[in-house]
Write an enzyme that holds these catalytic residues in place. Structure first.
Site, PDB file in Angstrom:
ATOM      1  N   PHE A   1      -5.570   5.741   0.098  1.00  0.00           N
ATOM      2  CA  PHE A   1      -4.661   4.601   0.040  1.00  0.00           C
ATOM      3  C   PHE A   1      -4.792   3.938  -1.320  1.00  0.00           C
ATOM      4  CE2 PHE A   1      -5.429   4.958   4.586  1.00  0.00           C
ATOM      5  CZ  PHE A   1      -4.170   4.771   5.119  1.00  0.00           C
TER       6      PHE A   1
ATOM      7  N   ILE B   1      -7.487   0.589  10.493  1.00  0.00           N
ATOM      8  CA  ILE B   1      -8.581   1.566  10.445  1.00  0.00           C
ATOM      9  C   ILE B   1      -9.836   0.912   9.852  1.00  0.00           C
ATOM     10  CG2 ILE B   1      -7.057   3.588  10.375  1.00  0.00           C
ATOM     11  CD1 ILE B   1      -7.533   3.735   7.336  1.00  0.00           C
TER      12      ILE B   1
ATOM     13  N   TYR C   1       0.821  -1.205   0.000  1.00  0.00           N
ATOM     14  CA  TYR C   1       0.000   0.000   0.000  1.00  0.00           C
ATOM     15  C   TYR C   1       0.854   1.253   0.000  1.00  0.00           C
ATOM     16  CZ  TYR C   1       1.140   0.655   4.911  1.00  0.00           C
ATOM     17  OH  TYR C   1       1.826   0.864   6.074  1.00  0.00           O
TER      18      TYR C   1
ATOM     19  N   TYR D   1      -8.598   7.796  11.176  1.00  0.00           N
ATOM     20  CA  TYR D   1      -8.135   7.992  12.542  1.00  0.00           C
ATOM     21  C   TYR D   1      -8.981   8.974  13.326  1.00  0.00           C
ATOM     22  CZ  TYR D   1      -4.024   5.423  11.067  1.00  0.00           C
ATOM     23  OH  TYR D   1      -3.189   4.450  10.603  1.00  0.00           O
TER      24      TYR D   1
ATOM     25  N   PHE E   1       2.425   9.557   3.479  1.00  0.00           N
ATOM     26  CA  PHE E   1       2.831   9.429   4.878  1.00  0.00           C
ATOM     27  C   PHE E   1       3.287   8.025   5.230  1.00  0.00           C
ATOM     28  CE2 PHE E   1      -1.787   8.863   4.849  1.00  0.00           C
ATOM     29  CZ  PHE E   1      -1.932   7.650   5.506  1.00  0.00           C
ATOM     30  N   ASP E   2       2.958   7.024   4.382  1.00  0.00           N
ATOM     31  CA  ASP E   2       3.387   5.651   4.662  1.00  0.00           C
ATOM     32  C   ASP E   2       3.290   4.827   3.385  1.00  0.00           C
ATOM     33  OD1 ASP E   2       4.295   3.470   6.110  1.00  0.00           O
ATOM     34  OD2 ASP E   2       2.386   3.074   7.101  1.00  0.00           O
TER      35      ASP E   2
END
Length: 188
Positions: free
Chosen positions: A113, A70, A39, A96, A50-51
């Protein structure tokens, strides 16, 4: 890109298929709840990543429906099949929210995502053969076939080299005999 699907009915989780899975691909089920995914997560407002699992080519694994990720992921992954890539837009209530987010994610952020479902597996101890164990077995068989083919090729190469060396020795003996015959007649 495919059509946007509102998975929650309130616009909280929107899924768009980027790449379809094969028709016979498996999906997470009660018997195959463990999933492996690649992902990349970004902030909808800025596009800032961010990731991601792509930088180090790792897989992220979790059990669908257990609340370990999540809410949007628990909802969206249930609708995916192995091999599928989907863009998932997650409103704050399904991400979140206002609390509990990692420091790099501002509170009340909408997240985007791109997720690839790589595998579905049973829980450890399940009676169903593990997808990852089956994949490992097939990879081992493939490796053994490749090694056998390489060994066979190497043996073929050695046989050809041996034939060429034998032919060169025979030719050298024939050349030597021709040379001896000429020399004997003239020596007398």
């Amino acid at each position: 890109m495919g059509d946007e699907l509102d998975l929650t009915g309130d616009g909280g989780v929107i899924k768009t298929i980027v790449r379809h899975a094969k028709a016979d691909a498996i999906a997470p089920t009660e018997n195959l709840p463990l999933v492996d995914v690649h992902y990349e997560g970004s902030l909808a407002e800025t596009g800032e990543v961010f990731d991601t699992t792509h930088e180090d080519n790792t897989l992220f694994s979790f059990e669908v429906g257990k609340g370990s990720v999540i809410k949007a992921w628990d909802i969206a992954l249930k609708t995916m099949k192995v091999g599928e890539v989907a863009k998932i837009i997650c409103k704050p209530d399904y991400a979140y929210g206002s609390a509990g987010s990692p420091p790099e994610i501002p509170p009340n952020s909408t997240l985007v995502f791109e997720v690839e479902l790589v595998a579905c597996r049973p829980r450890k101890g399940s009676n169903i053969a593990s997808v990852s164990e089956e994949r490992a077995r097939l990879e081992e068989l493939k490796r053994q076939r490749e090694m056998a083919a390489a060994t066979k090729e190497e043996e073929k190469k050695k046989r050809e080299e041996a034939k060429a060396a034998a032919a060169a020795r025979v030719q050298a003996k024939l050349d030597a005999k021709k040379g001896q015959g000429k020399g004997k007649g003239k020596a007398k």
